[in-house]
Design a protein around this motif. Structure first.
Motif, PDB file in Angstrom:
ATOM      1  N   MET A  71      45.041  43.803  20.615  1.00 55.79           N
ATOM      2  CA  MET A  71      44.007  44.257  21.552  1.00 55.79           C
ATOM      3  C   MET A  71      44.258  43.665  22.948  1.00 55.79           C
ATOM      4  N   PHE A  72      44.701  42.428  22.980  1.00 55.59           N
ATOM      5  CA  PHE A  72      44.955  41.766  24.260  1.00 55.59           C
ATOM      6  C   PHE A  72      46.094  42.431  25.022  1.00 55.59           C
ATOM      7  N   ILE A  73      47.147  42.830  24.322  1.00 55.10           N
ATOM      8  CA  ILE A  73      48.300  43.417  25.022  1.00 55.10           C
ATOM      9  C   ILE A  73      48.152  44.925  25.248  1.00 55.10           C
ATOM     10  N   THR A  74      47.122  45.537  24.661  1.00 52.44           N
ATOM     11  CA  THR A  74      46.920  46.975  24.870  1.00 52.44           C
ATOM     12  C   THR A  74      45.611  47.264  25.611  1.00 52.44           C
ATOM     13  N   VAL A  75      44.496  46.838  25.063  1.00 54.49           N
ATOM     14  CA  VAL A  75      43.195  47.195  25.623  1.00 54.49           C
ATOM     15  C   VAL A  75      42.905  46.449  26.922  1.00 54.49           C
ATOM     16  N   TYR A  76      43.190  45.164  26.963  1.00 56.28           N
ATOM     17  CA  TYR A  76      42.901  44.397  28.181  1.00 56.28           C
ATOM     18  C   TYR A  76      43.610  44.978  29.413  1.00 56.28           C
ATOM     19  N   PRO A  77      44.911  45.292  29.336  1.00 55.67           N
ATOM     20  CA  PRO A  77      45.540  45.920  30.513  1.00 55.67           C
ATOM     21  C   PRO A  77      44.917  47.278  30.871  1.00 55.67           C
ATOM     22  N   ILE A  78      44.491  48.034  29.861  1.00 56.34           N
ATOM     23  CA  ILE A  78      43.832  49.306  30.146  1.00 56.34           C
ATOM     24  C   ILE A  78      42.557  49.058  30.939  1.00 56.34           C
ATOM     25  N   LEU A  79      41.811  48.042  30.552  1.00 59.76           N
ATOM     26  CA  LEU A  79      40.592  47.704  31.285  1.00 59.76           C
ATOM     27  C   LEU A  79      40.916  47.345  32.740  1.00 59.76           C
ATOM     28  N   LEU A  80      42.005  46.635  32.940  1.00 57.46           N
ATOM     29  CA  LEU A  80      42.391  46.247  34.295  1.00 57.46           C
ATOM     30  C   LEU A  80      42.852  47.447  35.133  1.00 57.46           C
ATOM     31  N   LEU A  81      43.511  48.400  34.494  1.00 56.55           N
ATOM     32  CA  LEU A  81      44.077  49.544  35.212  1.00 56.55           C
ATOM     33  C   LEU A  81      43.121  50.730  35.328  1.00 56.55           C
ATOM     34  N   SER A  82      42.070  50.738  34.543  1.00 52.59           N
ATOM     35  CA  SER A  82      41.198  51.908  34.440  1.00 52.59           C
ATOM     36  C   SER A  82      40.419  52.238  35.705  1.00 52.59           C
ATOM     37  N   GLY A  83      40.200  51.247  36.542  1.00 57.04           N
ATOM     38  CA  GLY A  83      39.369  51.474  37.711  1.00 57.04           C
ATOM     39  C   GLY A  83      37.887  51.294  37.441  1.00 57.04           C
ATOM     40  N   TRP A  84      37.548  50.893  36.230  1.00 57.09           N
ATOM     41  CA  TRP A  84      36.146  50.685  35.860  1.00 57.09           C
ATOM     42  C   TRP A  84      35.580  49.420  36.489  1.00 57.09           C
ATOM     43  N   PHE A  85      36.458  48.513  36.880  1.00 56.24           N
ATOM     44  CA  PHE A  85      36.043  47.228  37.431  1.00 56.24           C
ATOM     45  C   PHE A  85      36.706  47.020  38.796  1.00 56.24           C
ATOM     46  N   THR A  86      35.994  46.341  39.667  1.00 54.66           N
ATOM     47  CA  THR A  86      36.583  45.949  40.942  1.00 54.66           C
ATOM     48  C   THR A  86      37.382  44.670  40.711  1.00 54.66           C
ATOM     49  N   ILE A  87      38.649  44.718  41.057  1.00 52.33           N
ATOM     50  CA  ILE A  87      39.515  43.555  40.882  1.00 52.33           C
ATOM     51  C   ILE A  87      40.115  43.213  42.235  1.00 52.33           C
ATOM     52  N   SER A  88      39.652  42.102  42.799  1.00 57.33           N
ATOM     53  CA  SER A  88      40.202  41.677  44.080  1.00 57.33           C
ATOM     54  C   SER A  88      40.767  40.261  44.012  1.00 57.33           C
ATOM     55  N   SER A  89      40.682  39.659  42.812  1.00 63.99           N
ATOM     56  CA  SER A  89      41.211  38.304  42.656  1.00 63.99           C
ATOM     57  C   SER A  89      41.497  38.050  41.174  1.00 63.99           C
ATOM     58  N   THR A  90      42.194  36.958  40.921  1.00 63.28           N
ATOM     59  CA  THR A  90      42.431  36.582  39.529  1.00 63.28           C
ATOM     60  C   THR A  90      41.125  36.185  38.850  1.00 63.28           C
ATOM     61  N   LEU A  91      40.150  35.722  39.620  1.00 67.62           N
ATOM     62  CA  LEU A  91      38.840  35.407  39.046  1.00 67.62           C
ATOM     63  C   LEU A  91      38.196  36.676  38.495  1.00 67.62           C
ATOM     64  N   ASP A  92      38.323  37.791  39.198  1.00 71.45           N
ATOM     65  CA  ASP A  92      37.799  39.060  38.703  1.00 71.45           C
ATOM     66  C   ASP A  92      38.475  39.450  37.391  1.00 71.45           C
ATOM     67  N   ALA A  93      39.798  39.298  37.327  1.00 71.85           N
ATOM     68  CA  ALA A  93      40.531  39.608  36.100  1.00 71.85           C
ATOM     69  C   ALA A  93      40.098  38.686  34.964  1.00 71.85           C
ATOM     70  N   PHE A  94      39.809  37.440  35.289  1.00 70.88           N
ATOM     71  CA  PHE A  94      39.344  36.490  34.276  1.00 70.88           C
ATOM     72  C   PHE A  94      37.954  36.872  33.779  1.00 70.88           C
ATOM     73  N   LYS A  95      37.091  37.321  34.676  1.00 67.49           N
ATOM     74  CA  LYS A  95      35.754  37.774  34.274  1.00 67.49           C
ATOM     75  C   LYS A  95      35.853  38.970  33.328  1.00 67.49           C
ATOM     76  N   ILE A  96      36.782  39.865  33.621  1.00 66.33           N
ATOM     77  CA  ILE A  96      36.998  41.014  32.736  1.00 66.33           C
ATOM     78  C   ILE A  96      37.515  40.535  31.386  1.00 66.33           C
ATOM     79  N   PHE A  97      38.387  39.533  31.402  1.00 59.03           N
ATOM     80  CA  PHE A  97      38.874  38.957  30.155  1.00 59.03           C
ATOM     81  C   PHE A  97      37.714  38.369  29.346  1.00 59.03           C
ATOM     82  N   LEU A  98      36.804  37.667  30.005  1.00 60.68           N
ATOM     83  CA  LEU A  98      35.646  37.104  29.300  1.00 60.68           C
ATOM     84  C   LEU A  98      34.775  38.203  28.712  1.00 60.68           C
ATOM     85  N   LEU A  99      34.605  39.299  29.431  1.00 56.00           N
ATOM     86  CA  LEU A  99      33.853  40.444  28.907  1.00 56.00           C
ATOM     87  C   LEU A  99      34.584  41.035  27.705  1.00 56.00           C
ATOM     88  N   PHE A 100      35.899  41.191  27.828  1.00 54.43           N
ATOM     89  CA  PHE A 100      36.741  41.703  26.738  1.00 54.43           C
ATOM     90  C   PHE A 100      36.568  40.844  25.487  1.00 54.43           C
TER      91      PHE A 100
END
Length: 120
Positions: A71-100
């Motif tokens: 799930m980490f190597i498939t779904v998490y990148p999809i979440l990052l690339l989907s455009g569903w979340f605003t990602i402007s920093s690594t902190l944003d990506a980490f927040k998405i990881f915590l949600l994941f």
């Protein structure tokens, strides 16, 4: 046999949800089509990865760990690339990881309880 089950479990939702995405696209609803397409990919990987829990000679802990890794190597990148979340920093990506992880833990817990209740 396991690969065929994985393709079936992941392929059915991919075809159905992907078909909906295609219909949305042809209706000119491009934003909705894009989001639905990403959801179809997530459904594919989640569905396909469920076969891991059919490997009886692995411990439940190992099955859970391998499932999380997939799930980490498939779904998490999809979440990052989907455009569903605003990602402007690594902190944003980490927040998405915590949600994941949070959503994953809830789903894993519910499914584990249901598996015990219904002896899956």
């Amino acid at each position: 046999m396991l690969m065929a089950k994985a393709l079936l479990r992941g392929g059915i939702p991919l075809i159905i949800i992907g078909g909906i995405a295609l219909l949305l696209y042809f209706q000119g609803r491009y934003f909705d089509a894009k989001g639905t397409f990403w959801a179809s990919l997530i459904a594919f990987f989640v569905g396909a990865a469920t076969v891991i829990y059919n490997i009886d000679h692995w411990s439940f802990t190992k099955r859970s760990g391998v499932h999380f890794s997939i799930m980490f190597i498939t779904v998490y990148p999809i979440l990052l690339l989907s455009g569903w979340f605003t990602i402007s920093s690594t902190l944003d990506a980490f927040k998405i990881f915590l949600l994941f992880v949070s959503v994953g833990v809830v789903i894993w817990t519910v499914m584990s309880i249901l598996a015990k209740i219904f002896s899956w």
